[in-house]
Design a protein around this motif. Sequence first.
Motif, PDB file in Angstrom:
ATOM      1  N   SER A   5       0.826  -1.208   0.000  1.00 28.49           N
ATOM      2  CA  SER A   5       0.000   0.000   0.000  1.00 28.49           C
ATOM      3  C   SER A   5       0.859   1.256   0.000  1.00 28.49           C
ATOM      4  CB  SER A   5      -0.933   0.007   1.212  1.00 28.49           C
ATOM      5  OG  SER A   5      -0.169   0.030   2.387  1.00 28.49           O
ATOM      6  N   ALA A  69     -12.891  -4.782  -1.162  1.00 27.66           N
ATOM      7  CA  ALA A  69     -12.357  -3.423  -1.234  1.00 27.66           C
ATOM      8  C   ALA A  69     -13.384  -2.464  -1.824  1.00 27.66           C
ATOM      9  CB  ALA A  69     -11.082  -3.397  -2.074  1.00 27.66           C
ATOM     10  N   SER A 134      -3.994  -6.365   1.144  1.00 29.76           N
ATOM     11  CA  SER A 134      -4.970  -5.838   2.105  1.00 29.76           C
ATOM     12  C   SER A 134      -6.020  -5.004   1.377  1.00 29.76           C
ATOM     13  CB  SER A 134      -4.257  -4.957   3.131  1.00 29.76           C
ATOM     14  OG  SER A 134      -3.745  -3.810   2.487  1.00 29.76           O
ATOM     15  N   GLU A 136      -6.760  -2.067   2.085  1.00 32.45           N
ATOM     16  CA  GLU A 136      -6.183  -0.729   1.894  1.00 32.45           C
ATOM     17  C   GLU A 136      -5.322  -0.684   0.631  1.00 32.45           C
ATOM     18  OE1 GLU A 136      -5.988  -2.470   4.785  1.00 32.45           O
ATOM     19  OE2 GLU A 136      -7.637  -1.364   5.745  1.00 32.45           O
ATOM     20  N   THR A 137      -4.541  -1.726   0.425  1.00 34.85           N
ATOM     21  CA  THR A 137      -3.700  -1.792  -0.776  1.00 34.85           C
ATOM     22  C   THR A 137      -4.557  -1.758  -2.034  1.00 34.85           C
ATOM     23  OG1 THR A 137      -2.049  -3.103   0.372  1.00 34.85           O
ATOM     24  CG2 THR A 137      -2.049  -3.234  -2.040  1.00 34.85           C
ATOM     25  N   GLN A 139      -7.700  -0.736  -2.345  1.00 35.38           N
ATOM     26  CA  GLN A 139      -8.389   0.549  -2.519  1.00 35.38           C
ATOM     27  C   GLN A 139      -7.426   1.609  -3.049  1.00 35.38           C
ATOM     28  OE1 GLN A 139     -10.392   1.237   1.254  1.00 35.38           O
ATOM     29  NE2 GLN A 139     -12.215   0.126   0.536  1.00 35.38           N
ATOM     30  N   ALA A 140      -6.170   1.532  -2.600  1.00 37.56           N
ATOM     31  CA  ALA A 140      -5.183   2.484  -3.110  1.00 37.56           C
ATOM     32  C   ALA A 140      -4.953   2.275  -4.602  1.00 37.56           C
ATOM     33  CB  ALA A 140      -3.867   2.337  -2.347  1.00 37.56           C
TER      34      ALA A 140
END
Lengths: 193, 531
Positions: A5, A69, A134, A136-137, A139-140
Motif C-alpha cells: 500500500s 475493497a 490488504s 487498503e492496498t 483501494q489504493a
Amino acid sequence: MKTASKFVAREDLSGLARRDFLKVGLGFSVALSVAGALGGCSESAKAPAQGLAFLQAGDVALFSAIAPAIIDDLAKLDAGQRNARVADLLRNLDSTCSALGMASQQELRKLLDLLAMAPLRYVLAGVGAWNEASVETLQAFLARWRGSRFATLNAGGNVLVKLTAASYYVLPVSWPAAGYPGPLSHVFNTLHS
Amino acid sequence: MAIPDIYTEGIASGWKVIDASTLTAPQTLEADVAIIGSGAGGGVAAEILSLAGLKVLLLEEGPLKTSDSFKDMDEARAYRDLYQEAAARATSDGAIAVMQGRAVGGSTTVNWTSSFRTPAPTLKFWASDREVVGHGVDEMKPWFEKMEERLGVAPGVVPPNANNSVLTRGCDALGWEAHVIPRNVKGCWNTGYCGFGCPVNAKQSMLVSTIPVALQNGATLVHRLRVQQLQYADGKITGAVGEARGKDGRTATGVALTIKAKHFIAAGGSINTPALLLRSALPDPHKILGKRTFIHPVVLTVAEMPEQIDPFYGAPQSVASDHFQWKDGATGPMGYKLEVPPIFPGIGSGVFNNFGEPLRKEMAALPHTNAVLALLRDGFVAQSEGGSVRLAADGSPMLDYDLSDYVWDGARRAYLSMAELQFAAGAQRVRPAHLDGSYVSSWNEAKRAIAELPMKKFRTTLFTAHLMGGCGMSENPTRGVVNSRGRHHQIGNLSVFDGSVFPTSIGANPQLSIYGLTAQNASALVKDLGR
C-alpha cells in the motif's frame, strides 16, 4: 505483500501510460506487449474457471480480492458468509461478461490478462499476490487508477468497480444495505397469490 | 391473482411462434414481407402489414419473454434476459454505457413508457437541413394521434412519485418549464418495474399490443434467431440468412434458417440495423452507412433529499422539463431535456461508481436519493455529428462515439441546471455523477465545483438509452441511406423502419417518434406493395 500500500506505481515509467493520447483499447494492448517482453505468462491461454463461462482462475482471484475493497459490507462478514456472497457475485459478473460482444470481451480480457501478470501488476497496480493484498492496498490501487490523468487507467478502474458493484447490488442479500425492501410488496404478493 | 399470459393463450389458440433454439435442422421460411427486429419499428410494421393481408415473418434475435417471467420483478433477471449484452453494452471504448433492449418487443419491452411526439423544431430541422419530405408537423399529426390512440398514450393518470416530484418542485421554484409525460399504459399499477418487463401487461409495449395482433392475423414470429446477412443481387435483396441462438439467447446452435420474401424491412434499431447492412456488404456509394448515429448522451447528478424518495417505486418517469431544450433554437449551444431515472440498487451502484465507505454510504442513502438526468440533443450542428457503427471481427456491432467541446459544454451546463434544480427542490447535498464530483451542500458551492470539473471520458459518467440514426433518411442519396419513406436508396425491396432512420437525435425519448413514423411509412409501403 502487505507493505504494497505504500508502493506508488510509477505510471509515468510504464509503456502503458507514456502518452495520454493513447486510445483506451490500444493502451492495454501496449501494456500487454510490454508484459510479453518482461516474460509474462503468455503461454497460459487459459480456460474459464470451473462452473464459469468467461472468468479464468486469475480473474476469480482478482475479483474475489477486490470485492471486499469495493463492497465495504463484505469486508465485515466472516469468511464463510463473505465467500458465499462473493461466489454469487462472481456468477452474476461471469454471466454479464459472457453476454458482452466480442470487441468488449477482448478489451476486458486484455485488462484482466494484464492484471494477472505479477510483474506488471506490481508496477501498474502496486499489488502483489491478490489473496495477500490488504483492502487498503487494493483501494489504493483503485483510487490511483481512477485518479490517474491517463484515460486508460480510468477506464480500467471504472470497469472493475462498476462490474463488481453492480454484480453485488442485484443480489437480494445486498438490498437491506441499500434500503431497498425488494419488489413492491403488495404487487408482488398479488401476482404470486 | 394471476395475470393472463398473452402468449401462453395465444400460442394455444394457434399463433405461429417458433423458438429457433429448439430447431435441429435447417429450414426455409417464406413470406411476403420479412421484418428483422421486433421493437418499436418492427412491431408497428408487423401489425399494419399483416392487417393489410400480407404474409409477415417477424424475426427477433432476443428471446420471447412474457409477463409470466416478469413477475419476479428482478433487476438481475431483466438485464440478463432483456437487454443487449446483459445491459453491459457500451461504446467501443467503454466510455458510454448503452441501455438497449434485446427481446421480443425490443426496447419497448423495457423502456420507461415516456411517449413524446417528435418535437416540432426537430421535424422542421429535418425538412430544412436534411432534405426530408412528408414528415412535417401537420403531416405527422394524424400518425401520432393514431399511435397514441392505439397504445393508450395519455398524460400520467397517476400522480408523480417522490423522485419525479423533485423535478416538478425544483422547476416550480425556479420558474422553469415542466410538463407531465404522456405514457403508453392501460391500467397502470404504478409499480416502477417498467424497465424489467411490465409484470401486469399494462405498458403497451410491442410485446403486448401490435405483435399479438400481427400473430392473430397470420404473422409468424421467430425468436432467438440472429439474422446474419441479407443476400443481395441485381439491385435487390434475394433472401436472408439467420442463425439460431441457443437457450441462453447468445450461443449459436449451428442451425441456419433461410428467409425468402418479396420485401425486407430492417428494424433492428440503431447499432444493429446499420451493422446488419454492413455485414451484408450492401451498396453504400456515399459511405454514410452507420454514420451519424446519435445517442442523446446522458449525464446525471445525484441528490440526497430530506424526504423519503424510494426512487425504485412508482411510475419511473412522469414529469420532464424542456426549459433548456430549445431556448437557443435547434442549432444554438447544445440543448437538453431534463428527466428523472428510477434507481434500483444494481444500476444505482453504477451511477454512484464509487467504492469502499463512500459507496456504502451512498447505497445506504438510496431511499433518500434522487437523480436527475439530462438528455443532450445531438446531431443538429456540425460539431455534433454523432457516432459511427462498425463491425468486430465476428460481425457484431461496435459504436464509436466521441464528444466534442460543443457536447462537453452542453454536459457541463446540464450539470449546473440539474444541481440548481435539486437544491431548489430542497436537496441537502448534490454531486455530479463524475469521478471528480464531490458532494456540495449549496447551489453556490455547486457552481464553483462544476465549473472546475474536467469534462473527459471515463471521468464523466455517461449513459445512453436512446439509439438513433446510422441509416438516416434524406431525399438526397448522398446524405441518406434511405429516403423519407424509409426505402433504401439503392435497393428496391428494402425498407428501414426503426430509429436508425432519424437524421438527428429526437430531443425527447424516441419511442413515439418511431411508432408514428413507422405507421406512416409502413402504410405507404402497403400501397406500394399493391394492397
